[in-house]
Design a protein around this motif. Structure first.
Motif, mmCIF file in Angstrom:
data_model
loop_
_atom_site.group_PDB
_atom_site.id
_atom_site.type_symbol
_atom_site.label_atom_id
_atom_site.label_comp_id
_atom_site.label_asym_id
_atom_site.label_seq_id
_atom_site.Cartn_x
_atom_site.Cartn_y
_atom_site.Cartn_z
ATOM 1 N N GLN A 148 -7.790 -2.980 -5.005
ATOM 2 C CA GLN A 148 -6.956 -2.360 -6.039
ATOM 3 C C GLN A 148 -5.656 -3.143 -6.295
ATOM 4 O OE1 GLN A 148 -6.112 1.868 -5.444
ATOM 5 N NE2 GLN A 148 -4.102 1.623 -6.380
ATOM 6 N N LEU A 149 -5.073 -3.702 -5.251
ATOM 7 C CA LEU A 149 -3.706 -4.230 -5.387
ATOM 8 C C LEU A 149 -3.593 -5.752 -5.427
ATOM 9 C CD1 LEU A 149 -1.942 -1.810 -2.827
ATOM 10 C CD2 LEU A 149 -1.912 -1.623 -5.317
ATOM 11 N N ALA A 150 -4.601 -6.466 -4.929
ATOM 12 C CA ALA A 150 -4.464 -7.934 -4.827
ATOM 13 C C ALA A 150 -4.551 -8.592 -6.191
ATOM 14 C CB ALA A 150 -5.554 -8.485 -3.915
ATOM 15 N N PRO A 151 -3.871 -9.744 -6.387
ATOM 16 C CA PRO A 151 -4.025 -10.495 -7.630
ATOM 17 C C PRO A 151 -5.475 -10.948 -7.813
ATOM 18 C CG PRO A 151 -2.225 -11.386 -6.276
ATOM 19 C CD PRO A 151 -2.939 -10.370 -5.449
ATOM 20 N N ALA A 190 2.192 13.444 4.104
ATOM 21 C CA ALA A 190 1.550 13.341 2.791
ATOM 22 C C ALA A 190 1.296 11.884 2.407
ATOM 23 C CB ALA A 190 2.427 14.028 1.744
ATOM 24 N N VAL A 191 2.272 11.014 2.656
ATOM 25 C CA VAL A 191 2.075 9.597 2.303
ATOM 26 C C VAL A 191 0.917 9.019 3.120
ATOM 27 C CG1 VAL A 191 3.100 7.286 2.303
ATOM 28 C CG2 VAL A 191 4.482 9.255 1.620
ATOM 29 N N LEU A 192 0.918 9.296 4.412
ATOM 30 C CA LEU A 192 -0.145 8.720 5.250
ATOM 31 C C LEU A 192 -1.514 9.291 4.885
ATOM 32 C CD1 LEU A 192 1.640 8.376 8.710
ATOM 33 C CD2 LEU A 192 1.168 6.607 7.007
ATOM 34 N N ARG A 193 -1.553 10.547 4.508
ATOM 35 C CA ARG A 193 -2.840 11.122 4.056
ATOM 36 C C ARG A 193 -3.323 10.369 2.822
ATOM 37 N NH1 ARG A 193 -5.618 13.738 7.736
ATOM 38 N NH2 ARG A 193 -4.123 14.667 9.138
ATOM 39 N N THR A 194 -2.415 10.028 1.922
ATOM 40 C CA THR A 194 -2.824 9.279 0.725
ATOM 41 C C THR A 194 -3.298 7.873 1.110
ATOM 42 O OG1 THR A 194 -1.109 10.490 -0.448
ATOM 43 C CG2 THR A 194 -2.119 8.660 -1.625
ATOM 44 N N VAL A 195 -2.569 7.240 2.028
ATOM 45 C CA VAL A 195 -3.012 5.913 2.494
ATOM 46 C C VAL A 195 -4.426 6.023 3.044
ATOM 47 C CG1 VAL A 195 -2.637 4.086 4.220
ATOM 48 C CG2 VAL A 195 -0.665 5.075 3.016
ATOM 49 N N SER A 196 -4.699 7.080 3.793
ATOM 50 C CA SER A 196 -5.991 7.205 4.490
ATOM 51 C C SER A 196 -7.169 7.471 3.543
ATOM 52 C CB SER A 196 -5.919 8.325 5.531
ATOM 53 O OG SER A 196 -5.974 9.584 4.881
ATOM 54 N N GLU A 197 -6.870 7.717 2.269
ATOM 55 C CA GLU A 197 -7.972 8.000 1.339
ATOM 56 C C GLU A 197 -8.816 6.761 1.041
ATOM 57 O OE1 GLU A 197 -6.003 9.883 -1.925
ATOM 58 O OE2 GLU A 197 -5.733 11.763 -0.802
ATOM 59 N N LYS A 198 -8.259 5.564 1.312
ATOM 60 C CA LYS A 198 -9.044 4.330 1.111
ATOM 61 C C LYS A 198 -8.925 3.473 2.363
ATOM 62 C CE LYS A 198 -7.926 4.011 -3.783
ATOM 63 N NZ LYS A 198 -6.583 4.248 -4.183
ATOM 64 N N ASP A 199 -9.930 2.600 2.556
ATOM 65 C CA ASP A 199 -9.795 1.660 3.671
ATOM 66 C C ASP A 199 -9.075 0.409 3.176
ATOM 67 O OD1 ASP A 199 -11.662 0.258 2.244
ATOM 68 O OD2 ASP A 199 -13.286 0.532 3.674
ATOM 69 N N ALA A 203 -10.052 -2.630 2.659
ATOM 70 C CA ALA A 203 -10.742 -3.412 1.623
ATOM 71 C C ALA A 203 -10.527 -2.787 0.242
ATOM 72 C CB ALA A 203 -12.233 -3.499 1.948
ATOM 73 N N ALA A 204 -10.589 -1.465 0.172
ATOM 74 C CA ALA A 204 -10.433 -0.789 -1.126
ATOM 75 C C ALA A 204 -8.992 -0.931 -1.642
ATOM 76 C CB ALA A 204 -10.814 0.688 -1.005
ATOM 77 N N TRP A 205 -8.020 -0.833 -0.733
ATOM 78 C CA TRP A 205 -6.629 -1.031 -1.170
ATOM 79 C C TRP A 205 -6.409 -2.459 -1.662
ATOM 80 C CZ3 TRP A 205 -3.469 2.468 -2.651
ATOM 81 C CH2 TRP A 205 -3.415 3.725 -2.036
ATOM 82 N N VAL A 221 0.844 -1.207 0.000
ATOM 83 C CA VAL A 221 0.000 0.000 0.000
ATOM 84 C C VAL A 221 0.876 1.252 0.000
ATOM 85 C CG1 VAL A 221 -1.686 1.337 1.347
ATOM 86 C CG2 VAL A 221 -1.939 -1.157 1.134
ATOM 87 N N ILE A 222 1.901 1.266 0.845
ATOM 88 C CA ILE A 222 2.783 2.448 0.906
ATOM 89 C C ILE A 222 3.451 2.656 -0.460
ATOM 90 C CG2 ILE A 222 4.892 3.385 1.967
ATOM 91 C CD1 ILE A 222 4.025 1.774 4.536
ATOM 92 N N ALA A 223 3.909 1.548 -1.067
ATOM 93 C CA ALA A 223 4.587 1.660 -2.374
ATOM 94 C C ALA A 223 3.652 2.275 -3.413
ATOM 95 C CB ALA A 223 5.067 0.279 -2.833
ATOM 96 N N ALA A 224 2.358 1.965 -3.300
ATOM 97 C CA ALA A 224 1.400 2.513 -4.264
ATOM 98 C C ALA A 224 1.197 4.019 -4.072
ATOM 99 C CB ALA A 224 0.057 1.781 -4.134
ATOM 100 N N CYS A 225 1.675 4.541 -2.944
ATOM 101 C CA CYS A 225 1.531 5.977 -2.677
ATOM 102 C C CYS A 225 2.824 6.740 -2.958
ATOM 103 C CB CYS A 225 1.144 6.216 -1.218
ATOM 104 S SG CYS A 225 -0.368 5.402 -0.741
ATOM 105 N N LEU A 226 3.839 6.041 -3.458
ATOM 106 C CA LEU A 226 5.139 6.679 -3.695
ATOM 107 C C LEU A 226 5.444 6.724 -5.181
ATOM 108 C CD1 LEU A 226 7.316 4.704 -1.086
ATOM 109 C CD2 LEU A 226 6.393 7.003 -0.827
ATOM 110 N N ASP A 227 6.351 7.617 -5.557
ATOM 111 C CA ASP A 227 6.796 7.613 -6.948
ATOM 112 C C ASP A 227 8.236 7.131 -7.047
ATOM 113 O OD1 ASP A 227 8.302 9.627 -5.982
ATOM 114 O OD2 ASP A 227 7.570 11.182 -7.363
ATOM 115 N N ARG A 228 8.671 6.398 -6.046
ATOM 116 C CA ARG A 228 10.011 5.826 -6.053
ATOM 117 C C ARG A 228 9.910 4.459 -5.388
ATOM 118 N NH1 ARG A 228 13.733 9.372 -2.744
ATOM 119 N NH2 ARG A 228 12.824 10.925 -4.114
#
Ligand SMILES: C[S@@+](CC[C@H](N)C(=O)[O-])C[C@H]1O[C@@H](n2cnc3c(N)ncnc32)[C@H](O)[C@@H]1O
Length: 473
Positions: free
Chosen positions: A163-166, A147-156, A158-160, A88-95
């Protein structure tokens, strides 16, 4: 999101403005989160075990009550969910995540865990984490963490996950693994052991991701399980005649009277059942010399020792690591157990044992619930090294067993290579008789087709212990 994107003091649209960068404020008093973050540092920097570091730290800092409960929830929960949180954190970063400083990443994990897996309000989860990271790493990083944590907090969560699970249809194992914060290879090993990629695998992984109950063993000959349950407020265990399950949140038990007085010890009910099986496997002739070949820290040696005392037997307990041998000495005080510091593969002990327990070093995949960080630390390559050692220890035990004697092989793992694989192969090569271990687990349901026993958290409420019983012709 990169460090440069968010500098401290830069307002963010529609969200509470981050704190202005100014003179450093005194840190907010937050002993629970501080302790949890220090545990995460110790795990990452020193390869420490969360469940050993945290209790010491709580004691040293005199943290108790609600703060201790929160620190425990955050340290263990964050460690357990690390892979999921990192995705989840990686999905909020550009590196890449690997470019984030270790302490900052630990802080982000702690913050993301609070946001996704607790009911702590967003402002408290974010604000408290930013304060801690600022204190440890410096003010320059506060805007980035915020900023990263604010982006994480935009979804719960289940929503993450959505979005990310296979995809569950195409990759059911990967999907369940993601949902329950397990590495894929661990989920695959569970699926292979269960012979199931569907509902049962899901149940097994979910049970493995839940906080386990604490189990006590009442020392045979000293106190009954009924008495121990009455003293501790626990419940008599369903399968082990000596077991008690404690209510959740029973706190630090080391100082409780039954444990101090050696009337009881903390021991998973599955471990109790395996130790009991080792003492009850059918045997003809003498039944006096018992051996525990991999005995540290002494949980099973103590239970076997207490049962040996009741029937006039003696136990030799072998352990390669001196500090673990000292723990055995402590656990078996006043019992007919002799501790030897030696390599079980060449212990130098006199052969002719009636019973031998080989509770071999293993991947520990069966006790991941109790070792929060272990699932992310273990690697598939560990298993092949371990199976070699396991086979050598079984072979050494066979050499020490008298004809007609019984060998009980136990691991805390359902991984087929270190269970059926190593036992089947070694038993065949040495022409041992494989007994039906299920008969030594009376009253325990859902033990499959035998001859081996595999316990599971979702079926039995125990660790996923494996037990095989072999007789030397
Ligand atoms: C799974 S643990 C045993 C747990 C123990 N039976 C109990 O119930 O408390 C395996 C133990 O084997 C020890 N060990 C590892 N290699 C060994 C060897 N070659 N010989 C003897 N002990 C060994 C480890 O240090 C560890 O303490």
């Amino acid at each position: 999101m990169s460090y440069q994107d968010r500098r401290p003091g830069r307002p963010s649209r529609g969200k509470p403005a981050p704190r202005k960068d100014g003179p450093r404020r005194p840190p907010v008093e937050d002993p629970a989160r501080r302790a949890a973050l220090d545990v995460l540092y110790a795990v990452r920097e020193r390869d420490a075990y969360a469940n050993l570091v945290l209790p010491d730290l709580l004691r040293e800092r005199r943290i108790s009550g609600r703060d201790a409960a929160l620190a425990t929830e955050l340290a263990y929960g964050t460690s357990r969910a690390q892979g999921l949180l990192d995705d989840v954190i990686a999905a909020c970063l550009d590196r890449p995540l690997s470019k984030v400083d270790g302490k900052v990443l630990d802080g982000l994990r702690l913050g993301a865990y609070q946001l996704l897996r607790t009911r702590i309000p967003t402002h408290a989860a974010v604000g408290s984490t930013v304060d801690l990271v600022r204190e440890d790493v410096g003010s320059h990083i506060a805007g980035f963490v915020n900023a990263v944590l604010r982006t994480v907090s935009e979804k719960d969560e289940a929503a993450w996950v959505e979005q990310l699970a296979p995809d569950a249809e195409k990759d059911p194992i990967g999907s369940f693994a993601f949902h329950t914060a397990h590495p894929r290879w661990v989920a695959r090993s569970f699926a292979e052991a269960l012979g199931d990629k569907g509902a049962e695998l899901k149940a097994a992984l979910e049970a493995d991701d839940a906080r386990p109950e604490v189990h006590l063993v009442a020392r045979p000959g000293e106190i009954s399980a009924d008495e121990l349950a009455a003293i501790t407020g626990g419940e008599v265990a369903p399968y082990s005649p000596y077991g008690v399950h404690l209510p959740s949140g029973s706190g630090d038990l080391a100082d409780s009277e039954p444990i101090r007085e050696k009337l009881a010890a903390v021991q998973d009910e599955g471990s109790q059942l395996c130790a009991i099986a080792a003492t009850k496997a059918p045997l003809e002739g003498s039944d006096e010399r018992w051996l525990d070949l991999c005995a540290g820290p002494g949980g099973k040696a103590a239970l076997m020792g207490a049962l040996a005392a009741l029937q006039g037997a003696r136990v030799d307990a072998v352990e390669i690591a001196p500090h673990r041998a000292r723990l055995i000495e402590h656990a078996v005080k006043d019992l007919p157990v002799t501790v030897h510091v030696a390599d079980g593969r060449e212990s130098g002990l006199e052969p002719g044992y009636d019973r031998i327990l080989v509770d071999a070093p293993c991947s520990g995949l069966g006790a991941l619930r109790r070792r929060p960080e272990a699932r992310w630390r273990r690697q598939p390559s560990d298993v092949s090294e371990l199976t070699k050692l396991q086979a050598e220890l079984i072979t050494a035990a066979i050499g020490l067993l008298r004809p007609g004697g019984v060998l009980t092989y136990v691991v805390c793992s359902p991984h087929l290579a270190e269970t059926e694989g190593v036992v089947g192969e070694t038993a065949r090569r040495n022409k041992l008789e494989v007994l039906d271990a299920r008969e030594l687990f009376p009253g325990v349901p859902r033990l499959g087709d035998g001859p081996y026993v595999q316990l599971w958290p979702h079926r039995h409420g125990t660790d996923a212990m494996f037990c095989a019983v072999l007789r030397k012709p």
